[in-house]
Write a protein that holds these residues in place. Structure first.
Motif: not given
Length: 142
Positions: A28-56
């Motif tokens: 989640w982006p630090r210091g940002r509220s859900r209301e301020a971002l105009s989001l319908d959803d936050w879906y983490r599962d489609a993002s790169p795995s933590p290990a892959l993201r860390r390596q990059y």
């Protein structure tokens, strides 16, 4: 069928043609509220795995290797795309959001490519008949 999928940064304002606005970052982006971002959803599962993201992020792998491995993760876990595919079909469009400043260097272009591919594959499967045609009426004739 054509699908409307956009990629935007969180700083870009919501627009009427955005469709579903989904944040696809693992963190989640630090210091940002859900209301301020105009989001319908936050879906983490489609993002790169933590290990892959860390390596990059730690420059252990190149952007080319990252792209190949991320495509492999999406290929190996196609179920991760289903909620996003559902959003595209139900809302008539989808806007993938990220907190990264450089959208082209983010994983979202790869995710968009795979979503469009999966949607086309699903559409192609729907055009095939569920069962072979029945010719029983031709057998009953003398």
């Amino acid at each position: 069928m054509s699908y409307h999928i956009e990629i935007k940064g969180l700083a870009q304002p919501a627009e009427p043609h955005d469709g579903a606005r989904v944040l696809v970052d693992r963190l989640w982006p630090r210091g940002r509220s859900r209301e301020a971002l105009s989001l319908d959803d936050w879906y983490r599962d489609a993002s790169p795995s933590p290990a892959l993201r860390r390596q990059y992020q730690q420059a252990e792998i190149s952007s080319t290797v990252f792209a190949v491995r991320y495509r492999g993760e999406l290929r190996d876990h196609p179920e991760r795309l289903l909620p996003l595919m559902r959003q595209v079909r139900q809302r008539g469009g989808l806007t993938l959001l990220t907190a990264e400043r450089d959208l082209d260097a983010s994983p979202l272009p790869i995710l968009k490519e795979w979503l469009l591919f999966a949607l086309r594959e699903e559409d192609a499967a729907d055009t095939e008949p569920a069962s072979p045609p029945c010719y029983r009426h031709q057998l009953d004739e003398p």
